[in-house]
Write a protein that holds these residues in place. Structure first.
Motif, PDB file in Angstrom:
ATOM      1  N   SER A  93     -15.673 -12.230  47.799  1.00 17.67           N
ATOM      2  CA  SER A  93     -15.513 -11.387  46.607  1.00 17.67           C
ATOM      3  C   SER A  93     -14.210 -11.756  45.905  1.00 17.67           C
ATOM      4  N   SER A  94     -14.283 -11.829  44.574  1.00 18.83           N
ATOM      5  CA  SER A  94     -13.094 -12.118  43.775  1.00 18.83           C
ATOM      6  C   SER A  94     -13.106 -11.273  42.520  1.00 18.83           C
ATOM      7  N   VAL A  95     -11.934 -10.833  42.109  1.00 19.84           N
ATOM      8  CA  VAL A  95     -11.763 -10.127  40.844  1.00 19.84           C
ATOM      9  C   VAL A  95     -10.675 -10.844  40.064  1.00 19.84           C
ATOM     10  N   TYR A  96     -11.006 -11.233  38.844  1.00 15.62           N
ATOM     11  CA  TYR A  96     -10.059 -11.964  38.012  1.00 15.62           C
ATOM     12  C   TYR A  96      -9.746 -11.154  36.759  1.00 15.62           C
ATOM     13  N   SER A  97      -8.479 -11.087  36.444  1.00 14.46           N
ATOM     14  CA  SER A  97      -8.050 -10.469  35.194  1.00 14.46           C
ATOM     15  C   SER A  97      -7.170 -11.469  34.460  1.00 14.46           C
ATOM     16  N   VAL A  98      -7.697 -11.978  33.359  1.00 17.48           N
ATOM     17  CA  VAL A  98      -6.961 -12.910  32.509  1.00 17.48           C
ATOM     18  C   VAL A  98      -6.816 -12.235  31.155  1.00 17.48           C
ATOM     19  N   PRO A  99      -5.608 -11.938  30.719  1.00 16.93           N
ATOM     20  CA  PRO A  99      -5.454 -11.124  29.505  1.00 16.93           C
ATOM     21  C   PRO A  99      -6.138 -11.724  28.279  1.00 16.93           C
ATOM     22  N   ALA A 100      -6.921 -10.888  27.628  1.00 19.98           N
ATOM     23  CA  ALA A 100      -7.430 -11.209  26.296  1.00 19.98           C
ATOM     24  C   ALA A 100      -6.373 -10.787  25.280  1.00 19.98           C
ATOM     25  N   THR A 101      -6.379 -11.410  24.133  1.00 13.52           N
ATOM     26  CA  THR A 101      -5.400 -11.060  23.098  1.00 13.52           C
ATOM     27  C   THR A 101      -6.129 -10.752  21.787  1.00 13.52           C
ATOM     28  N   TYR A 102      -5.525  -9.860  21.032  1.00 12.63           N
ATOM     29  CA  TYR A 102      -6.084  -9.447  19.740  1.00 12.63           C
ATOM     30  C   TYR A 102      -4.928  -9.181  18.794  1.00 12.63           C
ATOM     31  N   VAL A 103      -5.018  -9.756  17.610  1.00 14.59           N
ATOM     32  CA  VAL A 103      -3.996  -9.544  16.585  1.00 14.59           C
ATOM     33  C   VAL A 103      -4.713  -9.197  15.283  1.00 14.59           C
ATOM     34  N   GLU A 104      -4.266  -8.128  14.654  1.00 12.78           N
ATOM     35  CA  GLU A 104      -4.829  -7.791  13.346  1.00 12.78           C
ATOM     36  C   GLU A 104      -3.710  -7.484  12.368  1.00 12.78           C
ATOM     37  N   ASN A 105      -3.832  -8.035  11.176  1.00  9.14           N
ATOM     38  CA  ASN A 105      -2.997  -7.649  10.046  1.00  9.14           C
ATOM     39  C   ASN A 105      -3.915  -7.071   8.980  1.00  9.14           C
ATOM     40  N   GLN A 106      -3.611  -5.862   8.538  1.00  9.84           N
ATOM     41  CA  GLN A 106      -4.421  -5.251   7.485  1.00  9.84           C
ATOM     42  C   GLN A 106      -3.514  -4.742   6.367  1.00  9.84           C
ATOM     43  N   TYR A 107      -3.990  -4.922   5.152  1.00  9.29           N
ATOM     44  CA  TYR A 107      -3.231  -4.540   3.961  1.00  9.29           C
ATOM     45  C   TYR A 107      -4.128  -3.684   3.063  1.00  9.29           C
ATOM     46  N   LEU A 108      -3.535  -2.688   2.452  1.00 11.38           N
ATOM     47  CA  LEU A 108      -4.258  -1.830   1.518  1.00 11.38           C
ATOM     48  C   LEU A 108      -3.390  -1.576   0.303  1.00 11.38           C
ATOM     49  N   GLY A 109      -3.981  -1.680  -0.883  1.00  9.86           N
ATOM     50  CA  GLY A 109      -3.262  -1.390  -2.115  1.00  9.86           C
ATOM     51  C   GLY A 109      -4.169  -0.684  -3.100  1.00  9.86           C
ATOM     52  N   ASN A 110      -3.733   0.483  -3.589  1.00 11.73           N
ATOM     53  CA  ASN A 110      -4.507   1.267  -4.549  1.00 11.73           C
ATOM     54  C   ASN A 110      -3.685   1.513  -5.810  1.00 11.73           C
ATOM     55  N   LEU A 111      -4.333   1.403  -6.966  1.00 18.62           N
ATOM     56  CA  LEU A 111      -3.723   1.727  -8.252  1.00 18.62           C
ATOM     57  C   LEU A 111      -4.622   2.697  -9.006  1.00 18.62           C
ATOM     58  N   ASP A 112      -4.010   3.722  -9.620  1.00 15.62           N
ATOM     59  CA  ASP A 112      -4.739   4.682 -10.441  1.00 15.62           C
ATOM     60  C   ASP A 112      -3.989   4.853 -11.758  1.00 15.62           C
ATOM     61  N   TYR A 113      -4.734   4.713 -12.857  1.00 13.55           N
ATOM     62  CA  TYR A 113      -4.118   4.762 -14.175  1.00 13.55           C
ATOM     63  C   TYR A 113      -4.864   5.752 -15.053  1.00 13.55           C
ATOM     64  N   ALA A 114      -4.151   6.780 -15.500  1.00 16.09           N
ATOM     65  CA  ALA A 114      -4.714   7.756 -16.428  1.00 16.09           C
ATOM     66  C   ALA A 114      -4.491   7.244 -17.841  1.00 16.09           C
ATOM     67  N   ILE A 115      -5.498   6.582 -18.390  1.00 18.54           N
ATOM     68  CA  ILE A 115      -5.372   6.031 -19.743  1.00 18.54           C
ATOM     69  C   ILE A 115      -5.129   7.147 -20.748  1.00 18.54           C
ATOM     70  N   SER A 116      -5.871   8.239 -20.566  1.00 18.82           N
ATOM     71  CA  SER A 116      -5.724   9.422 -21.412  1.00 18.82           C
ATOM     72  C   SER A 116      -6.221  10.604 -20.620  1.00 18.82           C
ATOM     73  N   ALA A 117      -6.272  11.754 -21.259  1.00 23.20           N
ATOM     74  CA  ALA A 117      -6.774  12.934 -20.569  1.00 23.20           C
ATOM     75  C   ALA A 117      -8.245  12.804 -20.221  1.00 23.20           C
ATOM     76  N   LYS A 118      -8.937  11.838 -20.846  1.00 25.73           N
ATOM     77  CA  LYS A 118     -10.370  11.724 -20.650  1.00 25.73           C
ATOM     78  C   LYS A 118     -10.794  10.459 -19.894  1.00 25.73           C
ATOM     79  N   HIS A 119      -9.906   9.514 -19.701  1.00 31.31           N
ATOM     80  CA  HIS A 119     -10.303   8.249 -19.087  1.00 31.31           C
ATOM     81  C   HIS A 119      -9.305   7.859 -17.993  1.00 31.31           C
ATOM     82  N   THR A 120      -9.843   7.547 -16.827  1.00 32.47           N
ATOM     83  CA  THR A 120      -9.031   7.142 -15.682  1.00 32.47           C
ATOM     84  C   THR A 120      -9.616   5.870 -15.081  1.00 32.47           C
ATOM     85  N   VAL A 121      -8.736   4.929 -14.752  1.00 32.48           N
ATOM     86  CA  VAL A 121      -9.137   3.668 -14.126  1.00 32.48           C
ATOM     87  C   VAL A 121      -8.516   3.597 -12.736  1.00 32.48           C
ATOM     88  N   SER A 122      -9.310   3.159 -11.753  1.00 29.86           N
ATOM     89  CA  SER A 122      -8.818   3.015 -10.383  1.00 29.86           C
ATOM     90  C   SER A 122      -9.153   1.626  -9.864  1.00 29.86           C
TER      91      SER A 122
END
Length: 816
Positions: free
Chosen positions: A416-445
């Motif tokens: 019987s043998s048990v092996y543990s060899v580390p797995a690796t995981y790297v994540e980079n995540q980016y988020l950017g939101n813009l909201d623009y009220a052109i006027s009281a009646k129109h909004t752009v996102s």
């Protein structure tokens, strides 16, 4: 696939949504607010002025109540709003904060007091606590709740099951990566759900699930970026569709008039963990488990009351020896030691040295008899000897001796043998939101999300020995969305949206050795990795059969929704078009796989003629010859009309009709959509010995020359008529009735048709792994009698796959 869902009825106090706010779905990113104004005698007030102001951004809307003393503000961005009500002859009332949630309509009933305009009253909002206007079942989880809950990998999908009617697999805290569980809503399959982020449909059409390394994972923004999410579990209105399971709506944060930001780091370390049972039993140290997740959020105004931004970055670093791809438990013959000469192996595994019942005797005989291992090792196959002596870069054997002997000294002795060899995981995540009220009646996102996450896995097969089965996966997201919201009049609001959702996935084997190095002739000369090798009941190595596979899944969407308030009617109509693209290069199991029925079979590797039996020591040999590239496409269109009709103060009807056109998947320009037509195949009741082409079909756009008898279908898809149905209409009916009229008891019911679209996996399975792109090679038993360890794939498969004739054994099933 068309499905008829249940009729959902019930009294609110008897269901689990007793305290859920009133729901009238708007869009997957917005909510609504209905304000009803009455005087001291409870009569409705017509013409009351309503001033609605966003607490976060200061944007304002002014409207007046209609003939029922009510006005509904539709398509509101989620968040807190202040409401000011003013009528000549009455004291003005200000409600400082009313929260609007995604897909929900808050109902605010406010009574006025007689007085002057100088006598302002400030009150706390009292919105309805029950669902008084809709039959939809679901629950909202706010950003505060998401951040407060202990999410082991900061993945919001792990708490989707907080919504009644939704259950999920138990999250394994030792899993590497996001650890997204499968979600099952009201008994539907895990790939039957629909996921929207900021209005864009981010569901993976490749697999339909949230986390599939081979086909791409959906976007998982970190909890600090989420405003809230909502899971609608059933009876949602006609504006939702595409899948008959749950509808998950995620809204990310936007900037406000105040600067806000955060720095964070979350830490896990194996120093806080106990050892696993089997690692401890085999005298191995506890597996490594280290995780760091760190980053920031920052948002605020660029121009106060006009232009806002919100940004975020998160990095995840994991080193994990507990993940199933990092942990392997292997059974080995107890006689296997670090001495790997032919003589030593012969003495350890020849039957003459191990009479029946002696320690290790179950591991010394071949499965089907014939020649056995010689005690001097003279007949041990050179390929097996080379494999057993291969060393990894660190100097250790690729096939090591067992760590522990179980049942030592008995007939049941094994290693019987048990092996543990580390797995690796790297994540980079980016988020950017813009909201623009052109006027009281129109909004752009504008919304943008990007993530990239390479993952190294030491064990791509189980049970495997270390070093011979490692690989790396690469997954990524690139989502872009633009939205314009326009108030056309006091009764008309329009929302237009366009988005692009891109999922990428690839994998590559890191196995260090090739077939020529160990003396094996590969199935495909240009694909020389060692075949995947397994010894039945014991160990294996060779990782995944696919290597260098690349998937690119893009969905382009455009949609428009118009909301119209007219008297007792709240009407919404909308349309959405989608184009799906799936470009894939699939190395279809070209490295092949070999299986041996016993360890002595592995040592000998002879053909039937060499070992004197009817069977080769190579039990089975499989390979798919060909390296196809796919360009799958599909088009989809949906349209709906929804009327939430307020019959009276006690009864609301939700009447809707949805049309779904789910275009069938086709391969363009190659047309590699091989299929069978059972009706045509039945025209040859007893196929000749060489097989028949009757019943085999290819798409209309297949450019190659077809053998006589292969039928070219009229369309480019796999269906024999080549068309997708245009008659998929889905009626929706719901009601919410307050029999007591006090908002404390609500009876809700609903009925509807729902459709689930087919994922790309069905046509991919044919186009990827069947003729004419791929030739399946699969021999076992007497048909594999000529195989040897040196040449396990005789005769040599043809270099160019063709369309082979079909026999009775190769076709099954019913009409296609």
């Amino acid at each position: 696939m068309k499905m008829l869902l249940r009729l959902a009825t019930g009294m609110c106090p008897l269901v689990s949504f007793l305290c859920v706010p009133s729901l009238v779905a708007q869009t997957s990113t917005t909510g609504a607010l209905t304000v009803t104004v009455t005087d001291p005698s409870a009569a409705v007030v017509v013409g009351a002025t309503l001033l609605l102001e966003s607490v976060a951004t200061g944007q304002k809307r002014t409207e007046t109540t209609g003939a029922q003393g009510r006005y509904t503000f539709p398509l509101l961005p989620v968040g807190a709003y202040s409401v000011t009500i003013s009528v000549p002859g009455f004291k003005p009332v200000q409600i400082p904060s009313v929260t609007v949630n995604v897909t929900e309509t808050r109902t605010l009933n406010q009574a006025l007091e007689v007085g002057t305009e100088q006598q302002e009253i400030t009150v706390q909002a009292e919105t309805q606590a029950l669902q008084t206007e809709n039959a939809t079942l679901g629950a909202v989880v706010t950003g505060t709740t998401i951040s407060a809950l202990p999410l082991v990998t900061r993945n919001y999908t792990q708490i989707l099951s907080l919504s009644p009617g939704a259950i999920s697999d138990v999250v394994n805290a030792g899993t590497i990566g996001h650890g997204s569980p499968a979600i099952y809503v009201n008994g539907m399959a895990g790939n039957g759900n629909s996921y929207q982020m900021d209005g864009a449909d981010i569901t993976s059409l490749s697999s339909g699930t949230t986390n599939d390394l081979n086909f791409g994972t959906i976007a998982i923004p970190n909890p600090d970026t989420l405003q809230e999410f909502k899971v609608q579990t059933s009876m949602y209105d006609a504006s939702y569709g595409r899948n008959a399971g749950g509808s998950v709506n995620v809204v990310t944060k936007s900037g406000t008039n105040q600067f806000h930001g955060a720095l964070f780091e979350f830490l896990r370390n194996n120093a806080f963990n106990a050892n696993t049972f089997f690692s401890n039993r085999n005298g191995q140290d506890r597996p490594i488990l280290k995780q760091n997740q760190y980053g920031f959020t920052f948002g605020g105004p660029i121009i106060k009351d006009k232009l806002f931004f919100f940004s975020s970055w998160q990095r995840t670093d994991q080193k994990n020896g507990l993940d199933p791809t990092a942990l392997s438990s292997v059974i080995m013959p107890s006689q296997l030691t670090n001495t790997r000469t032919a003589a030593a192996l012969g003495a350890a595994f020849c039957p003459g040295s191990h009479p029946a019942g002696s320690p290790g005797s179950p591991y010394v005989n071949t499965r089907f008899g014939g020649t056995q291992v010689a005690c001097d090792g003279s007949n041990i196959n050179p390929v097996a000897l080379t494999l057993l002596n291969l060393k990894l870069p660190d100097g250790s054997l690729m096939i090591p001796a067992p760590q522990r002997i179980v049942n030592a000294g008995t007939a049941g002795e094994f290693g019987s043998s048990v092996y543990s060899v580390p797995a690796t995981y790297v994540e980079n995540q980016y988020l950017g939101n813009l909201d623009y009220a052109i006027s009281a009646k129109h909004t752009v996102s504008g919304k943008y999300f990007y993530a990239i996450s390479p993952q190294f896995s030491p064990f791509r097969c189980q049970p495997c020995v270390p070093g011979g089965s490692s690989g790396v996966w690469l997954n990524g997201n690139n989502n872009i969305l633009g939205r314009v919201t326009s108030i056309l009049s006091n009764s008309l609001v329009n929302e237009a949206r366009v988005s692009s959702v891109y999922l990428r996935a690839s994998n590559k084997s890191l196995d260090p050795f090739t077939s020529p190095q160990v003396g094996i002739t590969p199935a495909v000369a240009t694909f020389p990795l060692i075949p995947v090798i397994t010894v039945s009941g014991l160990f294996g190595f060779g990782g995944a059969q696919n290597n260098g596979e690349k998937q690119a899944n893009r969905t382009v969407q455009w949609a428009d929704q118009l909301s119209w308030i007219k008297g007792r009617h709240s009407v919404r109509v909308g349309y959405q078009g989608e184009q799906f693209y799936w470009d894939a290069r699939v190395y279809a199991l070209a490295r092949g796989s070999l299986s041996f029925q016993s360890f002595p079979d592995f040592l000998l590797g002879m053909s039937a003629a060499q070992n004197g039996s009817s069977f080769s020591n190579v039990g089975t040999a499989s390979a798919f010859i060909g390296t196809p590239s796919l360009n799958l496409k599909a088009n989809s269109s949906t349209a709906f009309a929804q009327d939430d009709f307020k019959v009276n103060s006690r009864l609301t009807l939700n009447l809707g009709l949805r049309w779904e056109y789910m275009g069938l998947v086709y391969d363009s320009p190659k047309g590699n959509t091989f299929n069978t037509d059972w009706d045509l195949f039945k025209t040859v009741p007893i196929p000749p010995a060489g097989g028949t082409y009757a019943g085999l079909t290819m798409g209309q756009n297949y450019p190659g020359q077809l053998p006589d008898g292969v039928y070219r279908r009229p369309g480019n898809t796999q269906l024999k008529n080549g068309n997708s149905p245009y008659h998929d209409f889905a009626p929706r009916f719901g009601l919410a009735w307050q029999p007591l009229g006090n908002g404390r008891l609500v009876v809700r019911a609903g009925y509807g048709w729902f459709f689930t679209r087919v994922t790309f996996q069905e046509p991919q399975a044919s186009a990827c792994c069947g003729p004419p792109q791929v030739l399946a090679y699969n021999l076992s038993g007497v048909s594999n009698a000529n195989a040897t360890f040196q040449a396990p794939f005789p005769p040599t498969p043809p270099a160019d796959p063709t369309i082979p004739p079909a026999s009775t054994d190769s076709l099954s099933g019913g009409p296609i």
